[in-house]
Design a protein around this motif. Structure first.
Motif, short mmCIF file in Angstrom:
data_model
loop_
_atom_site.label_atom_id
_atom_site.label_comp_id
_atom_site.label_asym_id
_atom_site.label_seq_id
_atom_site.Cartn_x
_atom_site.Cartn_y
_atom_site.Cartn_z
N LEU A 1 -4.95 -3.01 -3.99
CA LEU A 1 -4.55 -2.58 -2.66
C LEU A 1 -5.67 -1.75 -2.06
O LEU A 1 -6.18 -0.82 -2.69
CB LEU A 1 -3.27 -1.75 -2.73
N SER A 2 -6.06 -2.13 -0.85
CA SER A 2 -7.10 -1.40 -0.14
C SER A 2 -6.69 -1.25 1.32
O SER A 2 -6.25 -2.22 1.95
CB SER A 2 -8.43 -2.18 -0.23
N PHE A 3 -6.82 -0.04 1.84
CA PHE A 3 -6.56 0.22 3.25
C PHE A 3 -7.78 0.90 3.83
O PHE A 3 -8.27 1.87 3.28
CB PHE A 3 -5.33 1.12 3.44
N GLU A 4 -8.26 0.39 4.96
CA GLU A 4 -9.40 1.00 5.65
C GLU A 4 -9.00 1.30 7.08
O GLU A 4 -8.38 0.48 7.75
CB GLU A 4 -10.60 0.05 5.65
N ASN A 5 -9.39 2.47 7.53
CA ASN A 5 -9.17 2.91 8.90
C ASN A 5 -10.54 3.40 9.41
O ASN A 5 -10.75 4.59 9.58
CB ASN A 5 -8.12 4.03 8.90
N PRO A 6 -11.49 2.47 9.63
CA PRO A 6 -12.89 2.85 9.86
C PRO A 6 -13.16 3.59 11.18
O PRO A 6 -14.17 4.26 11.27
CB PRO A 6 -13.63 1.52 9.82
N ASN A 7 -12.29 3.46 12.15
CA ASN A 7 -12.56 4.08 13.44
C ASN A 7 -11.61 5.23 13.76
O ASN A 7 -11.42 5.57 14.93
CB ASN A 7 -12.52 3.02 14.55
N ALA A 8 -11.03 5.80 12.73
CA ALA A 8 -10.17 6.98 12.95
C ALA A 8 -11.07 8.19 13.17
O ALA A 8 -12.16 8.26 12.61
CB ALA A 8 -9.29 7.21 11.73
N LEU B 1 -0.18 -13.22 -4.93
CA LEU B 1 0.05 -13.36 -3.50
C LEU B 1 -0.91 -12.39 -2.81
O LEU B 1 -0.73 -11.18 -2.87
CB LEU B 1 1.50 -13.03 -3.15
N LYS B 2 -1.97 -12.95 -2.22
CA LYS B 2 -3.00 -12.12 -1.58
C LYS B 2 -2.77 -12.14 -0.08
O LYS B 2 -2.67 -13.20 0.53
CB LYS B 2 -4.39 -12.64 -1.93
N ILE B 3 -2.68 -10.94 0.49
CA ILE B 3 -2.46 -10.80 1.93
C ILE B 3 -3.60 -9.96 2.50
O ILE B 3 -3.82 -8.83 2.06
CB ILE B 3 -1.11 -10.11 2.23
N VAL C 1 -6.29 -4.20 5.75
CA VAL C 1 -5.52 -4.07 4.51
C VAL C 1 -5.77 -5.30 3.67
O VAL C 1 -5.68 -6.43 4.16
CB VAL C 1 -3.99 -3.95 4.78
N ASP C 2 -6.08 -5.09 2.41
CA ASP C 2 -6.20 -6.17 1.42
C ASP C 2 -5.21 -5.85 0.31
O ASP C 2 -5.35 -4.83 -0.37
CB ASP C 2 -7.61 -6.24 0.84
N LEU C 3 -4.21 -6.71 0.17
CA LEU C 3 -3.19 -6.51 -0.86
C LEU C 3 -3.11 -7.74 -1.75
O LEU C 3 -3.03 -8.87 -1.24
CB LEU C 3 -1.81 -6.29 -0.21
N THR C 4 -3.18 -7.53 -3.03
CA THR C 4 -2.89 -8.59 -3.99
C THR C 4 -1.68 -8.13 -4.78
O THR C 4 -1.74 -7.15 -5.53
CB THR C 4 -4.08 -8.85 -4.94
#
Length: 171
Positions: A35-42, A74-76, A90-93
Motif C-alpha cells: 500500500l502506497s499513498f502519495e500526496n505530492p502537492n499538499a 488484486l492490484k488497484i 494510491v497503489d494498493l495490492t
C-alpha cells in the motif's frame, strides 16, 4: 426389541484427508500486500476548488504457492489530477490465499481470475477508501466490478477461452 444383524454394515469412520472427492474452494486468508499513498502537492492541492479527475486501473495476478493453495493479487492503481496537478496517487495490492481441492483444471482459472477477485474486492475497496480519506480527501468509493464478466471478455479476446496460471488480467 433386540438389535438384529441383517448383514448390512455402515462405515461411520470419517474419511481421511484426501479421500473426499468433492470439489472445494475456500478463502484461507486475505491481507494488504502493498500500500502506497502519495500526496505530492499538499498543501496547495487542498486550495483547488475543482474536484480531481480520477483514473483507476485494475490488475489481477495469480501464483500457486502450495500444492492446493493459490495467491490472488488484486492490484488497484489510482491517480487523481486537478488542473494538471496530481492530487493523490494510491497503489494498493490486496491479496488472498485460496485453497482449491479436487477442482477440475478447466475451472481453476475462472475461479482465480473471476470469483476470487470478487470476494476480495469489498475489502480492498474499504482499504482504498480509508487510505484516500486519511490522506485528506473525500473517501473514494469504487463501484462493484463484475470480475467474472471481465475474465470471460478477456478470454474471448485472447481467443484461447482461458488463461494460464500466472497470467495477469487487466480489468
Amino acid at each position: 426389541m433386540a438389535d438384529q444383524d441383517n448383514g448390512t454394515t455402515f462405515d461411520t469412520q470419517p474419511l481421511t484427508n484426501g479421500e473426499d472427492a468433492a470439489p472445494a474452494a475456500g478463502l484461507i486468508s486475505q491481507y494488504v500486500k502493498d500500500l502506497s499513498f502519495e500526496n505530492p502537492n499538499a498543501p496547495a492541492i487542498f486550495q483547488n476548488p475543482n474536484p480531481p479527475a480520477i483514473d483507476v486501473q485494475f490488475n489481477i495476478g495469480t501464483a500457486q504457492v502450495g500444492e492446493e493453495v493459490h495467491e490472488v493479487l488484486l492490484k488497484i492503481d489510482v491517480k487523481a489530477e486537478a488542473e494538471g496537478q496530481t492530487a493523490f496517487i494510491v497503489d494498493l495490492t490486496y491479496a488472498g490465499l485460496f485453497g482449491l481441492r479436487n477442482v477440475p483444471a478447466d475451472a481453476i482459472q475462472p475461479f482465480l481470475l473471476g470469483e476470487a477477485p470478487r470476494l476480495l474486492f469489498p475489502f480492498a475497496r474499504r482499504v482504498l477508501a480509508d487510505c484516500v480519506r486519511d490522506g485528506g480527501f473525500p473517501p473514494l468509493l469504487l463501484e462493484p466490478i463484475d470480475f467474472a464478466q471481465l475474465y470471460l471478455q478477456q478470454a474471448e479476446q485472447n481467443g484461447t477461452g482461458a488463461f494460464s496460471v500466472g497470467d495477469v488480467g487487466h480489468a
